[in-house]
Motif scaffolding. Structure first.
Motif, PDB file in Angstrom:
ATOM      1  N   ALA A 138       1.052  -1.324   0.212  1.00 39.52           N
ATOM      2  CA  ALA A 138       0.094   0.350   0.055  1.00 39.52           C
ATOM      3  C   ALA A 138       0.670   0.845  -0.123  1.00 39.52           C
ATOM      4  N   ARG A 139       0.717   2.152  -0.951  1.00 36.57           N
ATOM      5  CA  ARG A 139       1.503   3.046  -0.908  1.00 36.57           C
ATOM      6  C   ARG A 139       1.248   3.930   0.560  1.00 36.57           C
ATOM      7  N   PRO A 140       1.963   4.584   1.048  1.00 43.60           N
ATOM      8  CA  PRO A 140       2.129   5.279   3.028  1.00 43.60           C
ATOM      9  C   PRO A 140       1.118   6.561   2.163  1.00 43.60           C
ATOM     10  N   ALA A 147       8.038   7.257  -1.739  1.00 44.65           N
ATOM     11  CA  ALA A 147       7.017   6.132  -2.711  1.00 44.65           C
ATOM     12  C   ALA A 147       7.329   5.739  -4.331  1.00 44.65           C
ATOM     13  N   LYS A 148       7.788   4.703  -4.857  1.00 45.17           N
ATOM     14  CA  LYS A 148       7.437   4.232  -6.148  1.00 45.17           C
ATOM     15  C   LYS A 148       6.807   3.077  -6.667  1.00 45.17           C
ATOM     16  N   LYS A 149       5.704   2.992  -7.144  1.00 40.51           N
ATOM     17  CA  LYS A 149       5.139   2.330  -7.461  1.00 40.51           C
ATOM     18  C   LYS A 149       6.144   0.326  -8.067  1.00 40.51           C
ATOM     19  N   LEU A 150       6.638  -0.447  -7.910  1.00 37.55           N
ATOM     20  CA  LEU A 150       7.308  -1.731  -8.566  1.00 37.55           C
ATOM     21  C   LEU A 150       6.200  -2.228  -9.656  1.00 37.55           C
ATOM     22  N   VAL A 236      -6.205  -6.694  -6.592  1.00 37.59           N
ATOM     23  CA  VAL A 236      -5.000  -6.869  -6.997  1.00 37.59           C
ATOM     24  C   VAL A 236      -4.872  -5.949  -5.852  1.00 37.59           C
ATOM     25  N   ARG A 237      -3.330  -5.833  -5.418  1.00 34.25           N
ATOM     26  CA  ARG A 237      -2.701  -5.167  -4.547  1.00 34.25           C
ATOM     27  C   ARG A 237      -0.992  -4.906  -5.390  1.00 34.25           C
ATOM     28  N   GLU A 238      -0.987  -3.174  -4.580  1.00 33.87           N
ATOM     29  CA  GLU A 238       0.067  -2.415  -5.532  1.00 33.87           C
ATOM     30  C   GLU A 238       1.235  -2.611  -4.266  1.00 33.87           C
ATOM     31  N   ALA A 239       2.363  -3.237  -5.529  1.00 33.50           N
ATOM     32  CA  ALA A 239       3.555  -3.201  -4.952  1.00 33.50           C
ATOM     33  C   ALA A 239       4.216  -1.749  -4.515  1.00 33.50           C
ATOM     34  N   TRP A 240       5.329  -1.428  -3.461  1.00 33.08           N
ATOM     35  CA  TRP A 240       5.501  -0.201  -3.309  1.00 33.08           C
ATOM     36  C   TRP A 240       7.032   0.229  -2.824  1.00 33.08           C
ATOM     37  N   LEU A 241       7.930   0.990  -3.439  1.00 30.00           N
ATOM     38  CA  LEU A 241       8.894   0.398  -2.355  1.00 30.00           C
ATOM     39  C   LEU A 241       9.493   2.077  -2.409  1.00 30.00           C
ATOM     40  N   VAL A 242       9.772   1.625  -0.748  1.00 31.80           N
ATOM     41  CA  VAL A 242       9.363   2.969  -0.236  1.00 31.80           C
ATOM     42  C   VAL A 242      11.142   3.413   0.918  1.00 31.80           C
ATOM     43  N   THR A 243      11.478   4.649   0.671  1.00 33.62           N
ATOM     44  CA  THR A 243      12.678   5.008   1.606  1.00 33.62           C
ATOM     45  C   THR A 243      12.357   6.258   2.752  1.00 33.62           C
ATOM     46  N   HIS A 244      13.096   6.166   2.754  1.00 30.42           N
ATOM     47  CA  HIS A 244      13.157   8.177   3.807  1.00 30.42           C
ATOM     48  C   HIS A 244      13.222   8.927   3.031  1.00 30.42           C
ATOM     49  N   GLU A 245      12.772  10.750   2.665  1.00 29.99           N
ATOM     50  CA  GLU A 245      13.406  11.086   1.796  1.00 29.99           C
ATOM     51  C   GLU A 245      14.739  11.695   2.034  1.00 29.99           C
ATOM     52  N   LYS A 252      24.499   4.106  -2.198  1.00 30.70           N
ATOM     53  CA  LYS A 252      24.465   3.011  -2.060  1.00 30.70           C
ATOM     54  C   LYS A 252      22.723   2.550  -1.548  1.00 30.70           C
ATOM     55  N   LEU A 253      22.440   3.317  -1.088  1.00 29.67           N
ATOM     56  CA  LEU A 253      20.747   3.119  -1.113  1.00 29.67           C
ATOM     57  C   LEU A 253      20.445   3.390  -2.907  1.00 29.67           C
ATOM     58  N   ASN A 254      20.431   4.060  -3.439  1.00 31.88           N
ATOM     59  CA  ASN A 254      19.721   3.659  -4.242  1.00 31.88           C
ATOM     60  C   ASN A 254      20.175   3.346  -5.176  1.00 31.88           C
ATOM     61  N   VAL A 255      21.525   2.525  -5.586  1.00 31.83           N
ATOM     62  CA  VAL A 255      21.595   1.390  -5.975  1.00 31.83           C
ATOM     63  C   VAL A 255      21.003  -0.076  -5.530  1.00 31.83           C
ATOM     64  N   VAL A 256      20.426  -0.412  -3.880  1.00 26.99           N
ATOM     65  CA  VAL A 256      19.714  -1.464  -4.128  1.00 26.99           C
ATOM     66  C   VAL A 256      18.608  -0.393  -4.216  1.00 26.99           C
ATOM     67  N   LYS A 257      17.994   0.149  -4.447  1.00 21.51           N
ATOM     68  CA  LYS A 257      16.629   0.233  -4.532  1.00 21.51           C
ATOM     69  C   LYS A 257      16.940   0.181  -6.257  1.00 21.51           C
TER      70      LYS A 257
END
Length: 275
Positions: A138-140, A147-150, A236-245, A252-257
Motif C-alpha cells: 500500500a502506498r504510505p 514511494a515508487k510503484k513497483l 489486486v494489491r500494489e507493491a511500492w518501494l518506500v524509503t525515507h525522504e 548505496k541505497l540507490n544502488v539497492v533500490k
C-alpha cells in the motif's frame, strides 16, 4: 546536529528523545542552544508539532549531508564502491519469489554491500532507522516517505485438483481487514478452517489439507500441484518501494533500490514470456 535531525524526522521532542535514548528535556535544551548560538529560531511549535524554520531547514539539509559523509567514511570504499549493510523489509513471498533468485547477481556486482532481507508483515519504521528500504502493499499516506510503484500483484483463489473448494486457509485474525482475506471471507461466507501467518504457510496448508486459499498469482506461477478456481473473484494489491525522504541521494541505497526495481521488472518479463 543529531538532535535537530531526530526532531525533524520524528516530529516531537519525546519521539526524538526515544530515538536518541535521552530525555525530551535534553532534546529541547540542545535545540534551544542552536537557536541561541545563531540568534535565530530553528524550529517553532505548531499544533503540538515541531516545524523547521527556513534556517532550520537549511541546517537540516546540511546535517543530512554531514550524516551521509560520516557514514560513507565509516563504510569505506572497496574497488570504488560503497560498503556496508542495507536492511530491506518486505513480505516473505516477495523476498522468496522476487529477490532471492537474483541475490547472486547483486553480490557479484556489489560485493561490498551486504543485504539484510527481513520478512515480516509489520511496517518497520524508516524514520527511526529500523529498516533502510521497505516493499509495501500500500502506498504510505503519512510521514516523510518517498514511494515508487513497483508492480500490481493479483490475488486469486487456488485449490488442489479435487480439493474442497468450499473450505479455505485464512490468515491471523488481526489481518482480517486486508483485501485478499476479506474477499475470501465474503465470497465463501464461512470462517477459515485454519489460520496461518504468511503466504508460504497458506500455500503449504492448502496443498496438505486440499482446500482453497487466496494467494498471489506471482507466487504460485508454474506450480502444477494447485490450480486457479474458475468463476471466483480476484483482487489486486500494489507493491511500492518506500524509503525515507532524507536518503533520496544516498548512493548505496540507490544502488539497492535500482536492483529491487530490476528484480520486479525481470520477474514480470519472465511471466509475460511464459504466457
Amino acid at each position: 546536529m543529531r538532535y535537530l535531525l531526530a526532531l525533524e524526522r520524528t516530529g516531537s521532542a519525546q519521539a526524538a528523545a526515544d530515538l536518541l535514548r535521552t530525555s525530551a528535556t535534553t532534546v529541547s535544551r540542545k535545540i534551544s542552544a542552536i537557536s541561541e548560538r545563531l540568534n535565530e529560531q530553528v524550529v517553532v511549535k505548531t499544533n503540538n508539532q515541531w516545524v523547521l524554520t527556513p534556517l532550520g531547514r537549511r541546517l537540516f539539509n546540511i546535517g543530512v549531508r554531514l550524516e551521509k559523509s560520516i557514514a560513507d567514511l565509516g563504510d569505506g570504499y572497496i574497488s570504488g564502491e560503497h560498503s556496508g549493510e542495507i536492511m530491506i523489509t518486505s513480505l516473505d513471498f516477495i523476498n522468496r519469489t522476487i529477490l532471492f533468485p537474483r541475490l547472486h547477481d547483486f553480490h557479484t556486482n556489489y560485493p561490498a554491500i551486504k543485504l539484510n532481507l527481513h520478512s515480516s508483515n509489520a511496517n518497520l519504521s524508516l524514520a527511526f532507522g529500523e529498516a533502510d528500504v521497505a516493499i509495501r502493499l500500500a502506498r504510505p499516506t503519512s510521514g516523510r516517505l518517498h514511494a515508487k510503484k513497483l508492480s500490481d500483484l493479483k490475488y486469486s483463489f487456488f485449490c488442489p485438483k479435487g480439493g474442497k473448494a468450499t473450505e479455505w486457509i485464512g490468515r491471523e485474525e488481526k489481518l482480517g481487514w486486508i483485501p485478499e482475506v476479506k474477499m475470501a471471507g465474503d465470497y465463501l461466507e464461512t470462517p477459515p478452517i485454519l489460520r496461518v501467518t504468511d503466504h508460504k504457510a497458506a500455500l503449504d496448508a492448502c496443498k496438505r489439507l486440499k482446500v482453497a486459499a487466496v494467494l498471489p498469482e506471482m507466487m504460485v506461477h508454474g506450480d502444477a500441484e494447485i490450480e486457479r478456481m474458475p468463476d471466483t473473484p480476484t483482487t489486486v494489491r500494489e507493491a511500492w518501494l518506500v524509503t525515507h525522504e532524507s536518503r533520496l541521494k544516498d548512493p548505496k541505497l540507490n544502488v539497492v533500490k535500482q536492483w529491487i526495481e530490476a528484480c520486479f521488472a525481470d520477474f514480470q518479463s519472465g511471466q509475460n514470456e511464459a504466457h
